[in-house]
Design an enzyme around this catalytic site. Structure first.
Site, PDB file in Angstrom:
ATOM      1  CB  ILE A  88       5.239   1.739   6.154  1.00 18.65           C
ATOM      2  CG1 ILE A  88       6.558   1.679   6.915  1.00 18.65           C
ATOM      3  CG2 ILE A  88       5.397   2.560   4.873  1.00 18.65           C
ATOM      4  CD1 ILE A  88       7.715   1.080   6.111  1.00 18.65           C
ATOM      5  CG  ASP A  89      -1.372   4.674   5.451  1.00 20.48           C
ATOM      6  OD1 ASP A  89      -1.823   3.634   4.942  1.00 20.48           O
ATOM      7  OD2 ASP A  89      -1.941   5.775   5.353  1.00 20.48           O
ATOM      8  CB  THR A  91       3.637  -0.765   2.012  1.00 27.10           C
ATOM      9  OG1 THR A  91       3.421  -0.687   3.421  1.00 27.10           O
ATOM     10  CG2 THR A  91       4.793  -1.698   1.742  1.00 27.10           C
ATOM     11  CG  ASP A 247      -6.004   1.334   6.164  1.00 27.99           C
ATOM     12  OD1 ASP A 247      -4.785   1.174   6.011  1.00 27.99           O
ATOM     13  OD2 ASP A 247      -6.853   0.471   5.850  1.00 27.99           O
TER      14      ASP A 247
END
Length: 269
Positions: A88-89, A91, A247
């Protein structure tokens, strides 16, 4: 590695993103832990999604390495073929029910991403790229009229090549740019001071020392989706310092395959 191998990996990651997506979209992140500090969050959903992805990757491709945000102890990428994943980029957005989040997955070899898949399960926007084959957005088609009472609504999807605006508008200098930046979770030290100095310079009037006076700045909370916005063409520049491979690995190839550039901040990069 042949194009057919990369296509197979691409299709595998797309299917995996679509399998993991409902787990994110239906979750209620009530149990939230911190890692480095109060801005560095992790939820049980982050961990569960990474577990799903890592176990699937290891089963399908046992000879390839895996680097994930929630399980990596070093954060270091090797030259070996590696799946690089952020489950989950965004959060912090996820915890606050702000839907600017994504599942970000890349296949990287010799430190270069060769396949990228970024999926926002809330908007159902799927960004994909294979090196040398372009970048694409698959998304629900916007209806042209409201459904009548009792009518079932069925989403139809369309796949579009990036950037969405072709050719893109000229960008003579930063004064006509919309720029994305992020605070990150390191809020002290040299890197933080560099960030704050850069933010100030981007916004400062051109009549002031080092001022660029960009048209505006956005901080939306997801590095991967920021990259995809650059690829799409609605963000002109994304400036970042201190990010990790998970990322940006998927967003990196999506930007490049859309015709953009990814450059380092150090001399020669």
């Amino acid at each position: 590695m042949t194009d057919s191998n990369l296509q197979e990996i691409h299709d595998f990651l797309v299917a995996l993103a679509q399998k993991a997506g409902p787990k994110v979209a239906s979750a209620n992140p009530s149990a939230v832990d911190t890692k480095k500090n109060s801005s560095d969050l992790v939820t049980e959903t982050d961990k569960a999604v990474e577990d799903l992805i890592s176990s699937s990757c290891r089963k399908a491709y046992p000879d390839y390495a895996f680097l994930g945000e929630e399980t990596s102890t070093s954060g270091r990428l090797s030259a070996s073929p590696t799946f690089v994943v952020d489950p989950i980029d965004g959060t912090t957005n996820f915890v606050h029910a702000h839907p600017y989040i994504c599942i970000s997955m890349a296949f990287v070899r010799n430190f270069k991403p060769e396949v990228g898949v970024v999926y926002n399960p809330f908007t159902q926007h799927l960004y994909t790229a294979i090196r040398g084959q372009g970048a694409y957005l698959t998304a629900p088609k916007i209806p042209t009229s409201f459904p009548t009472a009792g009518q079932n609504v069925e989403s139809t999807y369309e796949k579009r090549k990036l950037p969405l605006r072709s050719p893109p508008l000229p960008l003579p200098d930063l004064s006509s740019a919309l720029v994305a930046v992020e605070y990150g979770n390191e809020r002290s030290g040299n890197n933080w001071e560099t960030k704050i100095g850069t933010f100030n310079a981007l916004g400062r009037a051109k009549t002031e020392k080092d001022g660029a006076m960009v048209q505006s700045v956005r901080s939306l909370g997801s590095a991967a989706l920021n990259c995809c916005s650059v690829a799409r063409g609605d963000i002109d520049v994304y400036w970042e310092g201190g990010c990790w491979a998970w990322d940006v690995a998927a967003g990196w190839i999506i930007v490049e395959e859309a015709g953009g550039m990814v450059v380092g901040g150090n001399s020669g990069e």
